[in-house]
Design a protein around this motif. Structure first.
Motif, PDB file in Angstrom:
ATOM      1  N   GLY A  72      15.910  -7.502   9.476  1.00  0.00           N
ATOM      2  CA  GLY A  72      15.269  -8.726   9.295  1.00  0.00           C
ATOM      3  C   GLY A  72      13.658  -8.623   8.759  1.00  0.00           C
ATOM      4  O   GLY A  72      13.453  -9.194   7.695  1.00  0.00           O
ATOM      5  N   ILE A  73      12.913  -7.649   9.475  1.00  0.00           N
ATOM      6  CA  ILE A  73      11.514  -7.413   8.609  1.00  0.00           C
ATOM      7  C   ILE A  73      11.771  -7.031   7.349  1.00  0.00           C
ATOM      8  O   ILE A  73      10.737  -7.670   6.472  1.00  0.00           O
ATOM      9  CB  ILE A  73      10.981  -6.443   9.705  1.00  0.00           C
ATOM     10  CG1 ILE A  73      10.408  -7.054  11.230  1.00  0.00           C
ATOM     11  CG2 ILE A  73       9.527  -5.912   9.233  1.00  0.00           C
ATOM     12  CD1 ILE A  73       9.491  -7.988  11.021  1.00  0.00           C
ATOM     13  N   ALA A  77       9.706  -9.354   4.677  1.00  0.00           N
ATOM     14  CA  ALA A  77       8.618  -8.715   4.018  1.00  0.00           C
ATOM     15  C   ALA A  77       9.158  -8.627   2.634  1.00  0.00           C
ATOM     16  O   ALA A  77       8.048  -8.957   1.546  1.00  0.00           O
ATOM     17  CB  ALA A  77       8.212  -7.543   4.839  1.00  0.00           C
ATOM     18  N   SER A  78      10.082  -8.062   2.071  1.00  0.00           N
ATOM     19  CA  SER A  78      10.484  -7.711   0.869  1.00  0.00           C
ATOM     20  C   SER A  78      10.597  -9.175  -0.032  1.00  0.00           C
ATOM     21  O   SER A  78      10.227  -9.252  -0.987  1.00  0.00           O
ATOM     22  CB  SER A  78      11.815  -6.984   0.835  1.00  0.00           C
ATOM     23  OG  SER A  78      11.817  -5.619   1.263  1.00  0.00           O
ATOM     24  N   GLY A  80       8.867 -11.574   0.622  1.00  0.00           N
ATOM     25  CA  GLY A  80       7.468 -12.406   0.281  1.00  0.00           C
ATOM     26  C   GLY A  80       6.729 -11.614  -0.543  1.00  0.00           C
ATOM     27  O   GLY A  80       6.269 -12.243  -1.369  1.00  0.00           O
ATOM     28  N   PHE A  81       6.997 -10.277  -0.966  1.00  0.00           N
ATOM     29  CA  PHE A  81       6.455  -9.598  -1.916  1.00  0.00           C
ATOM     30  C   PHE A  81       7.157 -10.078  -3.203  1.00  0.00           C
ATOM     31  O   PHE A  81       6.329 -10.053  -4.178  1.00  0.00           O
ATOM     32  CB  PHE A  81       6.698  -8.017  -1.664  1.00  0.00           C
ATOM     33  CG  PHE A  81       5.586  -7.576  -0.487  1.00  0.00           C
ATOM     34  CD1 PHE A  81       4.156  -7.422  -0.849  1.00  0.00           C
ATOM     35  CD2 PHE A  81       5.847  -6.907   0.440  1.00  0.00           C
ATOM     36  CE1 PHE A  81       3.459  -6.967   0.032  1.00  0.00           C
ATOM     37  CE2 PHE A  81       5.239  -6.362   1.536  1.00  0.00           C
ATOM     38  CZ  PHE A  81       3.928  -6.533   1.313  1.00  0.00           C
ATOM     39  N   LEU A  82       8.423 -10.077  -3.051  1.00  0.00           N
ATOM     40  CA  LEU A  82       9.145 -10.472  -4.452  1.00  0.00           C
ATOM     41  C   LEU A  82       8.535 -11.964  -4.850  1.00  0.00           C
ATOM     42  O   LEU A  82       8.357 -12.263  -6.067  1.00  0.00           O
ATOM     43  CB  LEU A  82      10.601 -10.438  -4.219  1.00  0.00           C
ATOM     44  CG  LEU A  82      11.411 -10.912  -5.359  1.00  0.00           C
ATOM     45  CD1 LEU A  82      11.470 -10.080  -6.589  1.00  0.00           C
ATOM     46  CD2 LEU A  82      12.928 -11.058  -5.040  1.00  0.00           C
ATOM     47  N   ILE A  83       8.353 -12.792  -3.958  1.00  0.00           N
ATOM     48  CA  ILE A  83       7.849 -14.167  -4.421  1.00  0.00           C
ATOM     49  C   ILE A  83       6.652 -14.231  -5.021  1.00  0.00           C
ATOM     50  O   ILE A  83       6.279 -14.705  -5.877  1.00  0.00           O
ATOM     51  CB  ILE A  83       8.155 -15.015  -3.148  1.00  0.00           C
ATOM     52  CG1 ILE A  83       9.233 -15.519  -2.963  1.00  0.00           C
ATOM     53  CG2 ILE A  83       7.215 -16.377  -3.445  1.00  0.00           C
ATOM     54  CD1 ILE A  83       9.917 -16.307  -1.790  1.00  0.00           C
ATOM     55  N   GLU A  84       5.780 -13.165  -4.275  1.00  0.00           N
ATOM     56  CA  GLU A  84       4.279 -13.226  -4.784  1.00  0.00           C
ATOM     57  C   GLU A  84       4.458 -12.495  -6.345  1.00  0.00           C
ATOM     58  O   GLU A  84       3.545 -13.039  -7.116  1.00  0.00           O
ATOM     59  CB  GLU A  84       3.568 -12.490  -3.884  1.00  0.00           C
ATOM     60  CG  GLU A  84       3.003 -12.976  -2.744  1.00  0.00           C
ATOM     61  CD  GLU A  84       2.263 -14.349  -3.101  1.00  0.00           C
ATOM     62  OE1 GLU A  84       1.490 -14.591  -3.946  1.00  0.00           O
ATOM     63  OE2 GLU A  84       2.559 -15.430  -2.205  1.00  0.00           O
TER      64      GLU A  84
END
Length: 122
Positions: A72-73, A77-78, A80-84
């Motif tokens: 889940g984490i 988190a991945s 979140g980084f991908l979207i940024e």
């Protein structure tokens, strides 16, 4: 089989994608602690809680809690980084390091809520 938490996490992830990748006017925000950062943290808090809860219900075995947390984490988190990173190619949007930090902080707060809820259930 998808449970209510996993279905919720998919719907929530799609909502995050739509909101964060819609072209918009980019307004630089130099403040580390802003409402924007709280928003980032909140959406990833919800996503992570839903993901871990859904995975926990679906996984079997003695290490299912650890596996649900790890998966889940990692996914949240991945994501979140991908979207940024993707925001850097969207007109009037940009990649921001502090947004990514807020996303990850939200992930760990989602984990905290998951742990609190499981302790209260026990």
């Amino acid at each position: 089989m998808l449970n209510k938490y996993l279905i919720g996490s998919i719907i929530w992830a799609i909502l995050i994608l739509i909101l964060t990748l819609t072209p918009g006017k980019s307004v630089p925000d130099l403040s580390i602690f802003s409402y924007d950062k709280l928003g980032h943290g909140f959406v990833f808090f919800v996503l992570t809680f839903l993901l871990i809860s859904g995975l926990y219900e679906n996984l079997k075995g003695s290490i299912r809690k650890k596996r649900a947390i790890y998966i889940g984490i990692t996914i949240a988190a991945s994501y979140g980084f991908l979207i940024e990173g993707m925001q850097s190619i969207i007109p009037d949007r940009s990649m921001e390091t502090y947004d990514a930090v807020a996303n990850v902080a939200g992930c760990f707060l989602g984990l905290l809520l998951f742990n609190i809820r499981n302790k209260l259930k026990a």
